[in-house]
Design an enzyme around this catalytic site. Structure first.
Site, PDB file in Angstrom:
ATOM      1  N   ARG A   9      12.800   1.708   2.232  1.00 39.77           N
ATOM      2  CA  ARG A   9      11.622   1.363   1.434  1.00 39.77           C
ATOM      3  C   ARG A   9      11.514   2.177   0.134  1.00 39.77           C
ATOM      4  NH1 ARG A   9       6.191   0.316   4.251  1.00 39.77           N
ATOM      5  NH2 ARG A   9       6.117  -0.884   2.325  1.00 39.77           N
ATOM      6  N   ARG A  69       6.782   9.747   8.058  1.00 36.90           N
ATOM      7  CA  ARG A  69       7.055   9.218   6.705  1.00 36.90           C
ATOM      8  C   ARG A  69       6.548  10.118   5.576  1.00 36.90           C
ATOM      9  NH1 ARG A  69       7.532   3.552   6.949  1.00 36.90           N
ATOM     10  NH2 ARG A  69       8.570   3.033   8.901  1.00 36.90           N
ATOM     11  N   CYS A 127      -2.369  -2.188   4.584  1.00 37.60           N
ATOM     12  CA  CYS A 127      -0.989  -2.194   4.079  1.00 37.60           C
ATOM     13  C   CYS A 127      -0.742  -3.300   3.069  1.00 37.60           C
ATOM     14  CB  CYS A 127      -0.009  -2.430   5.227  1.00 37.60           C
ATOM     15  SG  CYS A 127      -0.522  -1.761   6.775  1.00 37.60           S
ATOM     16  N   HIS A 177       1.296   5.512  10.645  1.00 35.89           N
ATOM     17  CA  HIS A 177       0.593   6.120   9.506  1.00 35.89           C
ATOM     18  C   HIS A 177      -0.783   6.622   9.936  1.00 35.89           C
ATOM     19  CE1 HIS A 177       3.090   3.402   6.671  1.00 35.89           C
ATOM     20  NE2 HIS A 177       3.456   4.640   6.432  1.00 35.89           N
ATOM     21  N   GLU A 184       0.812  -1.217   0.000  1.00 36.22           N
ATOM     22  CA  GLU A 184       0.000   0.000   0.000  1.00 36.22           C
ATOM     23  C   GLU A 184       0.845   1.267   0.000  1.00 36.22           C
ATOM     24  OE1 GLU A 184      -3.768   1.484   2.315  1.00 36.22           O
ATOM     25  OE2 GLU A 184      -2.093   1.332   3.701  1.00 36.22           O
TER      26      GLU A 184
HETATM   27  C1  CIR Z   1       7.009   0.025   7.945  1.00 37.93           C
HETATM   28  O1  CIR Z   1       7.399   0.439   9.041  1.00 37.93           O
HETATM   29  O2  CIR Z   1       7.083   0.691   6.922  1.00 37.93           O
HETATM   30  C2  CIR Z   1       6.416  -1.367   7.869  1.00 37.93           C
HETATM   31  N1  CIR Z   1       7.040  -2.201   8.847  1.00 37.93           N
HETATM   32  C3  CIR Z   1       4.928  -1.339   8.078  1.00 37.93           C
HETATM   33  C4  CIR Z   1       4.186  -0.619   7.002  1.00 37.93           C
HETATM   34  C5  CIR Z   1       2.726  -0.616   7.211  1.00 37.93           C
HETATM   35  N2  CIR Z   1       2.070  -0.002   6.114  1.00 37.93           N
HETATM   36  C6  CIR Z   1       0.917   0.668   6.190  1.00 37.93           C
HETATM   37  O3  CIR Z   1       0.425   0.909   7.284  1.00 37.93           O
HETATM   38  N3  CIR Z   1       0.404   1.138   5.077  1.00 37.93           N
END
Ligand code: CIR
Length: 263
Positions: free
Chosen positions: A90, A137, A255, A168, A70
């Site tokens: 990422r 982020r 996600c 998020h 996502e």
């Molecule tokens: C992160 O910290 O980026 C991942 N461990 C988790 C991402 C979760 N993504 C979301 O809520 N869209």
């Protein structure tokens, strides 16, 4: 039916063995790959149960968090926008997603500013507007660039705040229908959902706030009986999906997929 609740397609990505190195705010244990795969299989089967086409992309060992697709794109009826994730580990995931969206959509644009950062988890598309939470982020430059890209497609962006310490914006809320938002009270107390009906998450079940409405179903993480009852009482048809392993990495229902109807 709204483009924010009804979709013909979803894209998912298989978790890689490197998932054990995924980002997390607090270490609550190493995720178990086999159990995560089993949970993901149930998730995908549930999306397919609604009649949608689900694309399953192969695992990417170089990106431990790449199961959380996502965050790599925002999918709208008019086109897709490739994100610029704010987590350095990422950033490269977005380019990995682009060709798969280009194969399905006529229009794919991208956030490109070197100072712009934005992740899909901070974006809630309600059908009336696009809410974007500023977070660790997602920054103001990323939100401004998204605003410019989607304006010609007729979308209005409203900047809001992801609560401090929350990964998020959608960690703490989800859309159940175009008028109804499920939210933690720490988020709804900010007043950002004025004009919507808000179902507050019962205290102690904040980890259940990240659900998805996908066609006629709401998918929610298993193990939160008070939230389950509140959503059911409001008239929604629910499926509970195991989320223990993704939760160790601060991930939830939204996600794990990109959801859209390509044009
Ligand atoms: C992160 O910290 O980026 C991942 N461990 C988790 C991402 C979760 N993504 C979301 O809520 N869209």
């Amino acid at each position: 039916m709204s483009f924010s609740t009804h979709f013909s397609h979803a894209i998912t990505r298989r978790p890689s063995a490197s998932i054990t190195r995924g980002l997390r705010a607090v270490d609550t244990g190493t995720p178990d790959l086999a159990l995560m795969q089993a949970h993901q299989a149930a998730y995908i089967a549930t999306l397919r149960e609604t009649g949608a086409t689900v694309v399953e992309l192969p695992a990417l060992d170089a990106y431990p968090d790449s199961v959380f697709v996502e965050d790599t794109a925002l999918c709208l009826p008019q086109g897709a926008v490739i994100m610029r994730p704010g987590a350095p580990s990422r950033l490269g995931e977005a380019a990995e997603m682009a060709p798969h969206l280009q194969a399905l959509y006529t229009r794919v644009v991208a956030i490109t500013g070197s100072d712009s950062f934005i992740e899909g988890g901070d974006i809630l598309v309600t059908g009336r507007e696009i809410l974007v939470g500023r977070s660790a982020r997602t920054n103001a430059a990323g939100i401004a660039e998204l605003t410019r890209l989607v304006a010609p497609w007729g979308h209005k962006v409203r900047e809001v705040l992801t609560p401090p310490g929350v990964l998020h914006f959608k960690t703490d809320c989800s859309l159940l229908d175009t008028d109804t938002i499920l939210s933690t009270s720490r988020l709804s107390a900010s007043g950002c959902f004025e004009g919507y009906t808000v179902i507050d998450i019962p205290d102690g079940e904040e980890a259940a706030a990240n659900t998805i409405r996908f066609n006629d179903l709401v998918l929610m993480p298993a193990g939160f009986p008070h939230t389950r009852d509140a959503i059911t009482r409001a008239g929604f048809t629910l499926r509970e999906i195991g989320n223990s392993e993704c939760a160790k990495l601060d991930g939830g229902m939204s996600c794990l997929s990109l959801r859209f109807t390509p044009s």
